[in-house]
Design a protein around this motif. Sequence first.
Motif, PDB file in Angstrom:
ATOM      1  N   LEU A  16      -6.220  -6.181  -2.142  1.00 22.26           N
ATOM      2  CA  LEU A  16      -6.741  -6.126  -0.775  1.00 22.26           C
ATOM      3  C   LEU A  16      -5.611  -6.225   0.236  1.00 22.26           C
ATOM      4  O   LEU A  16      -5.587  -5.490   1.231  1.00 22.26           O
ATOM      5  CB  LEU A  16      -7.738  -7.264  -0.571  1.00 22.26           C
ATOM      6  CG  LEU A  16      -8.332  -7.386   0.833  1.00 22.26           C
ATOM      7  CD1 LEU A  16      -9.131  -6.151   1.200  1.00 22.26           C
ATOM      8  CD2 LEU A  16      -9.219  -8.636   0.930  1.00 22.26           C
ATOM      9  N   ASP A  17      -4.659  -7.127  -0.009  1.00 25.22           N
ATOM     10  CA  ASP A  17      -3.536  -7.284   0.907  1.00 25.22           C
ATOM     11  C   ASP A  17      -2.723  -6.004   1.019  1.00 25.22           C
ATOM     12  O   ASP A  17      -2.323  -5.596   2.111  1.00 25.22           O
ATOM     13  CB  ASP A  17      -2.628  -8.427   0.444  1.00 25.22           C
ATOM     14  CG  ASP A  17      -3.232  -9.797   0.714  1.00 25.22           C
ATOM     15  OD1 ASP A  17      -4.229  -9.860   1.462  1.00 25.22           O
ATOM     16  OD2 ASP A  17      -2.723 -10.789   0.170  1.00 25.22           O
ATOM     17  N   ARG A  18      -2.461  -5.368  -0.128  1.00 25.00           N
ATOM     18  CA  ARG A  18      -1.682  -4.117  -0.083  1.00 25.00           C
ATOM     19  C   ARG A  18      -2.398  -3.058   0.727  1.00 25.00           C
ATOM     20  O   ARG A  18      -1.782  -2.349   1.538  1.00 25.00           O
ATOM     21  CB  ARG A  18      -1.416  -3.621  -1.505  1.00 25.00           C
ATOM     22  CG  ARG A  18      -0.353  -4.421  -2.258  1.00 25.00           C
ATOM     23  CD  ARG A  18       0.103  -3.694  -3.506  1.00 25.00           C
ATOM     24  NE  ARG A  18      -0.986  -3.519  -4.463  1.00 25.00           N
ATOM     25  CZ  ARG A  18      -1.278  -4.386  -5.432  1.00 25.00           C
ATOM     26  NH1 ARG A  18      -0.578  -5.501  -5.552  1.00 25.00           N
ATOM     27  NH2 ARG A  18      -2.267  -4.150  -6.270  1.00 25.00           N
ATOM     28  N   ALA A  19      -3.704  -2.922   0.522  1.00 26.56           N
ATOM     29  CA  ALA A  19      -4.464  -1.905   1.253  1.00 26.56           C
ATOM     30  C   ALA A  19      -4.516  -2.232   2.746  1.00 26.56           C
ATOM     31  O   ALA A  19      -4.313  -1.360   3.594  1.00 26.56           O
ATOM     32  CB  ALA A  19      -5.872  -1.808   0.676  1.00 26.56           C
ATOM     33  N   MET A  20      -4.748  -3.508   3.084  1.00 22.53           N
ATOM     34  CA  MET A  20      -4.876  -3.890   4.483  1.00 22.53           C
ATOM     35  C   MET A  20      -3.542  -3.787   5.211  1.00 22.53           C
ATOM     36  O   MET A  20      -3.456  -3.211   6.304  1.00 22.53           O
ATOM     37  CB  MET A  20      -5.416  -5.322   4.583  1.00 22.53           C
ATOM     38  CG  MET A  20      -5.616  -5.809   5.995  1.00 22.53           C
ATOM     39  SD  MET A  20      -6.225  -7.512   6.033  1.00 22.53           S
ATOM     40  CE  MET A  20      -7.811  -7.321   5.235  1.00 22.53           C
ATOM     41  N   VAL A  21      -2.499  -4.343   4.589  1.00 24.47           N
ATOM     42  CA  VAL A  21      -1.184  -4.294   5.237  1.00 24.47           C
ATOM     43  C   VAL A  21      -0.711  -2.859   5.380  1.00 24.47           C
ATOM     44  O   VAL A  21      -0.137  -2.465   6.404  1.00 24.47           O
ATOM     45  CB  VAL A  21      -0.162  -5.139   4.449  1.00 24.47           C
ATOM     46  CG1 VAL A  21       1.238  -4.927   4.983  1.00 24.47           C
ATOM     47  CG2 VAL A  21      -0.531  -6.623   4.515  1.00 24.47           C
ATOM     48  N   GLY A  22      -0.958  -2.046   4.374  1.00 26.34           N
ATOM     49  CA  GLY A  22      -0.573  -0.639   4.452  1.00 26.34           C
ATOM     50  C   GLY A  22      -1.271   0.080   5.587  1.00 26.34           C
ATOM     51  O   GLY A  22      -0.645   0.856   6.331  1.00 26.34           O
ATOM     52  N   TYR A  23      -2.553  -0.179   5.744  1.00 22.08           N
ATOM     53  CA  TYR A  23      -3.314   0.444   6.835  1.00 22.08           C
ATOM     54  C   TYR A  23      -2.766   0.014   8.182  1.00 22.08           C
ATOM     55  O   TYR A  23      -2.571   0.835   9.090  1.00 22.08           O
ATOM     56  CB  TYR A  23      -4.786   0.072   6.702  1.00 22.08           C
ATOM     57  CG  TYR A  23      -5.624   0.478   7.891  1.00 22.08           C
ATOM     58  CD1 TYR A  23      -6.083   1.786   8.023  1.00 22.08           C
ATOM     59  CD2 TYR A  23      -5.956  -0.443   8.885  1.00 22.08           C
ATOM     60  CE1 TYR A  23      -6.854   2.171   9.121  1.00 22.08           C
ATOM     61  CE2 TYR A  23      -6.718  -0.072   9.983  1.00 22.08           C
ATOM     62  CZ  TYR A  23      -7.161   1.232  10.091  1.00 22.08           C
ATOM     63  OH  TYR A  23      -7.907   1.609  11.181  1.00 22.08           O
ATOM     64  N   LEU A  24      -2.501  -1.283   8.338  1.00 26.89           N
ATOM     65  CA  LEU A  24      -2.008  -1.787   9.619  1.00 26.89           C
ATOM     66  C   LEU A  24      -0.612  -1.254   9.934  1.00 26.89           C
ATOM     67  O   LEU A  24      -0.301  -0.938  11.083  1.00 26.89           O
ATOM     68  CB  LEU A  24      -1.997  -3.313   9.605  1.00 26.89           C
ATOM     69  CG  LEU A  24      -3.373  -3.992   9.588  1.00 26.89           C
ATOM     70  CD1 LEU A  24      -3.232  -5.496   9.437  1.00 26.89           C
ATOM     71  CD2 LEU A  24      -4.166  -3.656  10.846  1.00 26.89           C
ATOM     72  N   ARG A  25       0.231  -1.135   8.910  1.00 25.95           N
ATOM     73  CA  ARG A  25       1.573  -0.578   9.135  1.00 25.95           C
ATOM     74  C   ARG A  25       1.495   0.876   9.567  1.00 25.95           C
ATOM     75  O   ARG A  25       2.228   1.308  10.464  1.00 25.95           O
ATOM     76  CB  ARG A  25       2.399  -0.714   7.862  1.00 25.95           C
ATOM     77  CG  ARG A  25       2.916  -2.126   7.607  1.00 25.95           C
ATOM     78  CD  ARG A  25       3.703  -2.201   6.326  1.00 25.95           C
ATOM     79  NE  ARG A  25       4.309  -3.505   6.141  1.00 25.95           N
ATOM     80  CZ  ARG A  25       4.913  -3.899   5.031  1.00 25.95           C
ATOM     81  NH1 ARG A  25       4.980  -3.071   3.988  1.00 25.95           N
ATOM     82  NH2 ARG A  25       5.433  -5.106   4.937  1.00 25.95           N
ATOM     83  N   ASP A  26       0.604   1.628   8.948  1.00 26.34           N
ATOM     84  CA  ASP A  26       0.437   3.029   9.348  1.00 26.34           C
ATOM     85  C   ASP A  26      -0.070   3.128  10.789  1.00 26.34           C
ATOM     86  O   ASP A  26       0.400   3.970  11.560  1.00 26.34           O
ATOM     87  CB  ASP A  26      -0.539   3.733   8.400  1.00 26.34           C
ATOM     88  CG  ASP A  26       0.035   3.935   7.009  1.00 26.34           C
ATOM     89  OD1 ASP A  26       1.270   3.802   6.842  1.00 26.34           O
ATOM     90  OD2 ASP A  26      -0.747   4.210   6.084  1.00 26.34           O
ATOM     91  N   ALA A  27      -1.021   2.266  11.123  1.00 25.26           N
ATOM     92  CA  ALA A  27      -1.564   2.291  12.479  1.00 25.26           C
ATOM     93  C   ALA A  27      -0.508   1.893  13.500  1.00 25.26           C
ATOM     94  O   ALA A  27      -0.418   2.487  14.584  1.00 25.26           O
ATOM     95  CB  ALA A  27      -2.771   1.354  12.573  1.00 25.26           C
ATOM     96  N   GLU A  28       0.320   0.905  13.162  1.00 26.22           N
ATOM     97  CA  GLU A  28       1.370   0.478  14.083  1.00 26.22           C
ATOM     98  C   GLU A  28       2.426   1.572  14.247  1.00 26.22           C
ATOM     99  O   GLU A  28       2.898   1.840  15.361  1.00 26.22           O
ATOM    100  CB  GLU A  28       2.026  -0.804  13.576  1.00 26.22           C
ATOM    101  CG  GLU A  28       3.027  -1.386  14.559  1.00 26.22           C
ATOM    102  CD  GLU A  28       3.417  -2.797  14.194  1.00 26.22           C
ATOM    103  OE1 GLU A  28       3.723  -3.568  15.111  1.00 26.22           O
ATOM    104  OE2 GLU A  28       3.423  -3.122  12.995  1.00 26.22           O
ATOM    105  N   ALA A  29       2.777   2.231  13.135  1.00 29.81           N
ATOM    106  CA  ALA A  29       3.759   3.310  13.204  1.00 29.81           C
ATOM    107  C   ALA A  29       3.262   4.459  14.071  1.00 29.81           C
ATOM    108  O   ALA A  29       4.058   5.158  14.715  1.00 29.81           O
ATOM    109  CB  ALA A  29       4.091   3.805  11.799  1.00 29.81           C
TER     110      ALA A  29
END
Length: 206
Positions: A16-29
């Motif tokens: 869950l952490d990998r999926a959530m952090v990945g999504y947030l990093r993409d959104a921030e980028a």
Amino acid sequence: LVKTAREAYDKGLARLDRAMVGYLRDAEAAGLLADAIVAIVGDHGEGFGEHGTLHHGRRVYGELVHVPMSIRGPGLPEGLVVEGSVSTADLVPTLLELAGFPSPDGIDGVSMRPVIAGGPGRPVIAEERRTPMETGTPVDLDLHAVRDARHTWIGTRDRATGRVTEEAYDRSTDPGEERPLPAGDVPGWSPAFLEEVRKARHAWIK
């Protein structure tokens, strides 16, 4: 059994952490979070043998009710760790204030801005009911916990007999809530903490 359950739980959290952090990093980028308020909050903990439980619910000890909460947004100090006690019920009024909106009348919780600014927090409440349907036993109990940054009080009422038992812990010396304080001992409770305990006792006596 406990080791297997904990490992499976940790693996699920990691996915869950990998999926959530990945999504947030993409959104921030992509520049989508520049003015966004992002909150990540746990809904409950999980028992792995502490206090004789291997699940969540039916108890109000720290491993089940003390959950992570992280908020990121404009005007919030980066990397700050808040020591004061807050409730998940405080999340909605906090987000509304951060977004510039008033909280509706009658809403549960209060804004966490004073605690973020260094305030002490407030006693928070956790409640649970253990029913025969859930446990497969005749047990029918109401549980009520009062917690602040240091202390825990837990009251348990047997719905059939009305009998009430109480436990109190000082987590500065007993973080796992394993050694109840002697009956009647009030270990430096604040007036606000004591008032919440009194309200719980009064509700059950009525």
